[in-house]
Design a protein around this motif. Structure first.
Motif, PDB file in Angstrom:
ATOM      1  N   LEU A 248      -6.770   6.699  -0.681  1.00 38.20           N
ATOM      2  CA  LEU A 248      -5.826   6.288  -0.602  1.00 38.20           C
ATOM      3  C   LEU A 248      -5.269   4.826  -0.320  1.00 38.20           C
ATOM      4  O   LEU A 248      -4.028   4.473  -0.351  1.00 38.20           O
ATOM      5  N   GLY A 249      -5.923   4.297   0.659  1.00 37.95           N
ATOM      6  CA  GLY A 249      -5.822   3.060   1.214  1.00 37.95           C
ATOM      7  C   GLY A 249      -5.427   3.226   2.811  1.00 37.95           C
ATOM      8  O   GLY A 249      -5.043   4.441   3.217  1.00 37.95           O
ATOM      9  N   PRO A 250      -4.884   2.203   3.460  1.00 35.64           N
ATOM     10  CA  PRO A 250      -4.442   2.213   4.765  1.00 35.64           C
ATOM     11  C   PRO A 250      -3.180   3.114   5.056  1.00 35.64           C
ATOM     12  O   PRO A 250      -2.880   3.697   6.104  1.00 35.64           O
ATOM     13  N   ALA A 251      -2.263   3.005   3.955  1.00 38.81           N
ATOM     14  CA  ALA A 251      -1.069   3.797   4.235  1.00 38.81           C
ATOM     15  C   ALA A 251      -1.017   5.589   4.115  1.00 38.81           C
ATOM     16  O   ALA A 251      -0.133   6.071   4.531  1.00 38.81           O
ATOM     17  N   THR A 252      -2.400   5.999   3.971  1.00 40.88           N
ATOM     18  CA  THR A 252      -2.587   7.266   3.915  1.00 40.88           C
ATOM     19  C   THR A 252      -2.291   7.930   5.446  1.00 40.88           C
ATOM     20  O   THR A 252      -2.117   9.070   5.374  1.00 40.88           O
ATOM     21  N   ARG A 253      -2.523   7.160   6.473  1.00 38.32           N
ATOM     22  CA  ARG A 253      -2.168   7.745   7.790  1.00 38.32           C
ATOM     23  C   ARG A 253      -0.923   7.732   8.085  1.00 38.32           C
ATOM     24  O   ARG A 253      -0.579   8.222   9.222  1.00 38.32           O
ATOM     25  N   ASN A 254       0.076   7.278   7.528  1.00 38.09           N
ATOM     26  CA  ASN A 254       1.508   7.192   7.681  1.00 38.09           C
ATOM     27  C   ASN A 254       2.206   8.340   7.130  1.00 38.09           C
ATOM     28  O   ASN A 254       1.389   8.816   6.100  1.00 38.09           O
ATOM     29  N   ILE A 255       3.520   8.343   7.292  1.00 33.68           N
ATOM     30  CA  ILE A 255       4.187   9.878   6.706  1.00 33.68           C
ATOM     31  C   ILE A 255       4.345   9.496   5.374  1.00 33.68           C
ATOM     32  O   ILE A 255       4.076  10.574   4.514  1.00 33.68           O
ATOM     33  N   ASP A 256       4.789   8.392   4.809  1.00 32.63           N
ATOM     34  CA  ASP A 256       4.564   8.320   3.364  1.00 32.63           C
ATOM     35  C   ASP A 256       3.527   8.473   2.615  1.00 32.63           C
ATOM     36  O   ASP A 256       3.304   9.098   1.537  1.00 32.63           O
ATOM     37  N   GLY A 257       2.355   8.210   3.248  1.00 33.68           N
ATOM     38  CA  GLY A 257       0.849   8.666   2.861  1.00 33.68           C
ATOM     39  C   GLY A 257       0.627  10.087   2.690  1.00 33.68           C
ATOM     40  O   GLY A 257       0.119  10.497   1.822  1.00 33.68           O
ATOM     41  N   HIS A 258       1.251  10.795   3.831  1.00 25.25           N
ATOM     42  CA  HIS A 258       1.128  12.131   3.912  1.00 25.25           C
ATOM     43  C   HIS A 258       1.745  12.882   2.714  1.00 25.25           C
ATOM     44  O   HIS A 258       0.977  13.810   1.908  1.00 25.25           O
TER      45      HIS A 258
ATOM     46  N   PHE B 102       0.629  -1.211  -0.005  1.00 25.66           N
ATOM     47  CA  PHE B 102      -0.061   0.072  -0.077  1.00 25.66           C
ATOM     48  C   PHE B 102       0.795   1.410   0.073  1.00 25.66           C
ATOM     49  O   PHE B 102       0.320   2.409  -0.130  1.00 25.66           O
ATOM     50  N   PHE B 103       2.309   1.068   0.092  1.00 22.47           N
ATOM     51  CA  PHE B 103       2.947   2.256   0.203  1.00 22.47           C
ATOM     52  C   PHE B 103       3.545   2.452  -1.479  1.00 22.47           C
ATOM     53  O   PHE B 103       4.023   3.715  -1.750  1.00 22.47           O
ATOM     54  N   ARG B 104       3.182   1.650  -2.432  1.00 24.25           N
ATOM     55  CA  ARG B 104       3.425   1.695  -3.675  1.00 24.25           C
ATOM     56  C   ARG B 104       2.274   2.040  -4.425  1.00 24.25           C
ATOM     57  O   ARG B 104       1.156   1.993  -4.077  1.00 24.25           O
ATOM     58  N   PRO B 105       2.698   2.706  -5.608  1.00 23.41           N
ATOM     59  CA  PRO B 105       1.379   3.150  -6.457  1.00 23.41           C
ATOM     60  C   PRO B 105       0.663   2.046  -7.066  1.00 23.41           C
ATOM     61  O   PRO B 105      -0.621   2.240  -7.006  1.00 23.41           O
ATOM     62  N   GLU B 106       1.205   0.962  -7.283  1.00 23.05           N
ATOM     63  CA  GLU B 106       0.376  -0.196  -7.943  1.00 23.05           C
ATOM     64  C   GLU B 106      -0.542  -0.669  -6.926  1.00 23.05           C
ATOM     65  O   GLU B 106      -1.615  -1.135  -6.838  1.00 23.05           O
ATOM     66  N   GLY B 107      -0.256  -0.874  -5.432  1.00 21.05           N
ATOM     67  CA  GLY B 107      -1.044  -1.184  -4.280  1.00 21.05           C
ATOM     68  C   GLY B 107      -1.991  -0.172  -3.902  1.00 21.05           C
ATOM     69  O   GLY B 107      -3.195  -0.546  -3.758  1.00 21.05           O
ATOM     70  N   ARG B 108      -1.834   1.051  -4.248  1.00 26.03           N
ATOM     71  CA  ARG B 108      -2.767   2.270  -4.130  1.00 26.03           C
ATOM     72  C   ARG B 108      -3.955   2.064  -5.172  1.00 26.03           C
ATOM     73  O   ARG B 108      -5.180   2.212  -4.985  1.00 26.03           O
TER      74      ARG B 108
END
Length: 447
Positions: free
Chosen positions: A401-411, A269-275
């Motif tokens: 954006l998926g679950p990673a949006t709450r992380n720094i990378d998602g920001h 989920f941190f990668r474009p394909e995952g999102r």
């Protein structure tokens, strides 16, 4: 035979309070002015790490006339207060996940750490070497906080911030009224960057006792006696680690079993394909996936010490244990469980029950479309459905954006998309570098 690599736990002992090169602590302080401008093209509600990341991105996109409204005393204050409360000394996120604008010629956090090589411990230096070779490596909080101050200083964030508690956001014409405890600000666009709130205990639990605290409340230096920590996530692990490091006995109680992993969500989920795959799923599937990915987990670095303390008897782990009641008892507290056993009696209880996402402050004048408390949003602009000019960054954008949006990378991903939308709205179409463009609508101040 399967082999699992367990990182050494010494990184958890990283020091705090070092004077690091490039750090400008004053850059994180929010000016305490009584007056607010009467208008601004863009108002960012909340001054946490997401707001810092967005501010840096806006600077590179030529949108310089924004206003951050933060009720606390410093940018990122809630995050740094929370990690201090649990005794956290190191980030879970790797070096490549940091605030700031990705894809621009800014100083990266890894370079910032190398700049402070002489201040790093041998273990911290090894983490830097691992990061340089492309391996997962975590950063000390000292480095992270100093780097945040560097980002704020180099992008002029503090001078565009004001201390205010936002009470309501009201749709008004083709813009918004932002109502605060210090007056009203008119904005053409608003970005919600409010973070997450702690999840409360059940109403029937006795949390009023001074022997019971939530994970984000200060613990203090002088603590004694036996402690119970409730929760199986990273905050709970940090509290357990802090208490056991002091030689204090701990009962660790949670409903399932420990789950160790590098990141708190699947790396895909941190990668474009995952999102992209996430967004192609139907809404119900996305909601299910978010609930699955939010399960508590712990960094691998904790595992050796937690097992050692459990083996020694200093740490007692109550796995698959459901707490039915929590009551003050004498000078301590008792935790009653669903099992037919004696209550767990301790002197202090620490509740680390996780966080939840709320849309705050209250939004009026539009009808938001919510699904389990999360708003429907445009995945490309992070604008809330049926609310023109109202964007959100952080956990609020999970459905987009998926679950990673709450992380720094998602920001950083969300900041890039929001900044693109705001640049298209506010920046001059004249040719030239984005860094040289300025908004067409300046901040107007009250007389």
């Amino acid at each position: 035979m399967t082999h699992t690599f367990i990182p050494v736990p010494e990184i958890l002992d990283s020091p705090r309070g070092r004077r690091l090169a490039g750090a400008i602590p004053v850059a994180l302080r929010v000016p305490d002015h009584t007056g607010l401008p009467d208008s601004a093209p863009v108002v960012i509600v909340g001054g946490g790490l997401a707001a810092l990341t967005l501010a840096a991105r806006l600077w590179h996109h030529g949108v310089r006339e924004y206003l951050i409204l933060e009720r606390g005393e410093r940018i990122g204050g809630q995050f740094f207060d929370r990690v201090a409360a649990v005794g956290q000394l190191v980030l879970r996120s790797p070096y490549e996940h940091h605030p700031g604008a990705e894809g621009h010629r800014d100083c990266e956090m890894l370079d910032f750490a190398r700049l402070n090589w002489e201040h790093l411990t041998p273990t911290e230096r090894n983490e830097v070497r691992m990061a340089q070779s492309g391996q997962r490596a975590v950063a000390p909080l000292d480095i992270f906080e100093a780097y945040c101050s560097h980002v704020a200083a180099t992008h002029g964030v503090t001078e565009r911030s004001r201390r205010a508690d936002v009470r309501e956001i009201v749709a008004h014409g083709d813009g918004w009224r932002v109502l605060t405890d210090r007056g009203e600000v008119r904005a053409q666009a608003v970005v919600l960057a409010v973070g997450e709130t702690r999840r409360p205990a059940p109403d029937h639990w006795d949390t009023a006792s001074d022997r019971v605290r939530y994970w984000d409340e200060p613990l203090g230096e002088k603590v004694t006696g036996r402690h119970a920590v409730v929760g199986a996530g990273l905050s709970a692990a940090h509290i357990v680690h802090d208490l056991c490091s002091r030689g204090l006995p701990v009962d660790w109680v949670f409903r399932g079993t420990e789950h160790y992993q590098c990141a708190d969500v699947n790396a895909a989920f941190f990668r474009p394909e995952g999102r992209a795959i996430f967004h192609l799923d139907a809404l119900e599937q996305r909601r299910t996936m978010l609930s699955v990915e939010r399960r508590p987990s712990i960094m691998f670095e904790f595992q050796p010490r937690l097992r050692e303390w459990e083996k020694s008897g200093l740490l007692t782990v109550h796995r698959e244990t459901e707490i039915t009641d929590l009551r003050a008892h004498g000078s301590g507290a008792r935790l009653h469980t669903a099992a037919d056993t004696e209550p767990i009696s301790v002197d202090h209880v620490h509740l680390a029950l996780g966080t939840r996402t709320l849309i705050a402050p209250e939004v009026k004048g539009v009808e938001l479309t919510l699904h389990d408390g999360l708003p429907a949003m445009d995945e490309h602009t992070l604008q809330l459905a049926d609310a023109p000019g109202l964007h959100a960054i952080g956990a609020i954008g999970s459905l987009a954006l998926g679950p990673a949006t709450r992380n720094i990378d998602g920001h950083r991903v969300a900041a890039a998309r929001i900044a693109d939308a705001l640049r298209a709205r506010f920046s001059s179409p004249a040719p030239g570098r984005a860094e040289d463009r300025i908004p067409t609508q300046p901040i107007r101040r009250s007389a």
